[in-house]
Design an enzyme around this catalytic site. Structure first.
Site, PDB file in Angstrom:
ATOM      1  N   LYS A   1     -32.105 -10.858 -26.747  1.00 20.43           N
ATOM      2  CA  LYS A   1     -32.272 -11.330 -25.645  1.00 20.43           C
ATOM      3  C   LYS A   1     -32.173 -12.745 -25.405  1.00 20.43           C
ATOM      4  CE  LYS A   1     -35.845  -7.763 -24.372  1.00 20.43           C
ATOM      5  NZ  LYS A   1     -37.103  -7.286 -24.638  1.00 20.43           N
TER       6      LYS A   1
ATOM      7  N   GLN B 234     -42.973  -8.956 -25.677  1.00 22.44           N
ATOM      8  CA  GLN B 234     -42.257  -7.772 -26.340  1.00 22.44           C
ATOM      9  C   GLN B 234     -43.453  -6.757 -26.717  1.00 22.44           C
ATOM     10  OE1 GLN B 234     -39.040  -7.479 -26.180  1.00 22.44           O
ATOM     11  NE2 GLN B 234     -39.225  -5.384 -27.420  1.00 22.44           N
TER      12      GLN B 234
ATOM     13  N   ASP C 227     -40.452  -8.441 -16.532  1.00 17.03           N
ATOM     14  CA  ASP C 227     -40.272  -6.972 -16.824  1.00 17.03           C
ATOM     15  C   ASP C 227     -40.885  -6.008 -15.877  1.00 17.03           C
ATOM     16  OD1 ASP C 227     -39.741  -6.222 -19.691  1.00 17.03           O
ATOM     17  OD2 ASP C 227     -41.650  -7.139 -20.270  1.00 17.03           O
TER      18      ASP C 227
END
Ligand code: GUN
Length: 299
Positions: A59, A103, A126
């Protein structure tokens, strides 16, 4: 079937994701030039999960490659929920941070729900915050979870208009199954969500023009469950024993038996996987534009 005929059926998510990342890079360049805006993505990793380490590294690398700022925060596995909440609040208040991703999974002492609820919905790239989940459910303009967004982009690229199609979403998670179903309803599909308690699952699958499999069970869907000419999106990334002392990645669909039946199918790896990070970068640009009240540059 000739190699060429089967090649045409494979939906190349890796190539589409590369194109999307390039477009995001162009948008980032335009934002800097026209408005002096430099989008930034903060990724927080708690603990030392090896798979998460790989995701977070990728990422950060792709964020920088698209010309954006990347802020990586690594916290020890013993981090308390309060300490992580404090970090999220600090990122919420940081004007250089356009998007925040914590995460998952998190260590057992931290409740993921409490963390997600604390992320500013405007920075929730997200799309997991209940505000964004709710906006998706009522057809509003929030941030959409990256994996289902990537699946939808691949479907629209392959099929064009999806309206009227019968879609089956296999899996009901908050991360993939439910948002995928909402996105398909928004495209005027007739949507069924199937899961571990669904009766006559094979028959449900056989009715679907579009089948999205997101259950995390290797090769669960054989070719003879698939309607001839259907389009299949395989979200599963399952590591299995390859029999030679090595392992390999396979999807939730048995690719070999499905390929001759389908009109299109995403492979594993190289299908949905690369789309997730590309959509994360897309969401970060979108979040930055909205925070600054500017149009998303056309690319
Ligand atoms: N862990 C695995 N996939 C994801 C994802 O898309 N977002 C977050 N936050 N954690 C993950």
């Amino acid at each position: 079937m000739s190699d060429r005929a089967s090649d045409m059926r494979i939906i190349d998510g890796k190539a589409f994701a590369a194109g999307l990342r390039a477009r995001v890079g162009t948008q980032v360049g335009a934002l800097k030039e026209r408005h002096g805006i430099e989008p930034g993505l903060a990724v927080v990793l708690v603990g030392e999960n090896p798979a998460s380490e790989v995701y977070v590294r990728n990422k950060a690398k792709q964020t920088r490659a698209a010309g954006m700022r990347s802020f990586e925060h690594r916290l020890p596995p013993t981090t308390s929920q309060e300490a992580l909440l404090a970090m999220v609040r600090q990122l919420n208040d940081d004007p250089d941070v356009s998007g925040i991703l914590v995460q998952l999974p998190l260590p057992a002492q931290i409740g993921a729900d409490a963390i997600i609820a604390t992320i500013d919905p405007a920075k929730d790239v997200d799309g997991f915050h209940t505000t964004n989940a709710g906006l998706l459910a009522v057809g509003g303009d929030g941030l959409v979870p990256c994996t289902p967004l990537g699946c939808l982009m691949l479907l629209k690229d392959r099929l064009g208009d999806l309206s009227g199609a019968r879609a089956l979403v296999l899996g009901r998670s908050n991360i993939v199954g439910k948002p995928m179903a909402h996105l398909l309803v928004r495209e005027s599909c007739t949507v069924t969500i199937a899961h571990s308690r669904t009766r006559d699952l094979a028959d449900e699958c056989r009715r679907a023009d579009i089948l999205v499999a997101a259950v995390g069970r290797p090769h669960m869907v054989p070719g003879d469950w698939i309607r001839p000419g259907a389009t299949v999106i395989d979200v599963g990334i399952n590591r299995i024993d390859a029999g030679n002392g090595k392992t390999r990645l396979v999807g939730d669909v048995d690719f070999e038996s499905a390929l001759p039946i389908v009109a299109g199918i995403t492979p594993v790896p190289g299908g949905v996987g690369p789309m997730t990070i590309a959509c994360l970068l897309h969401n970060t640009v979108l979040a930055a534009c909205r925070q600054h009240g500017v149009e998303v540059p056309v690319a």
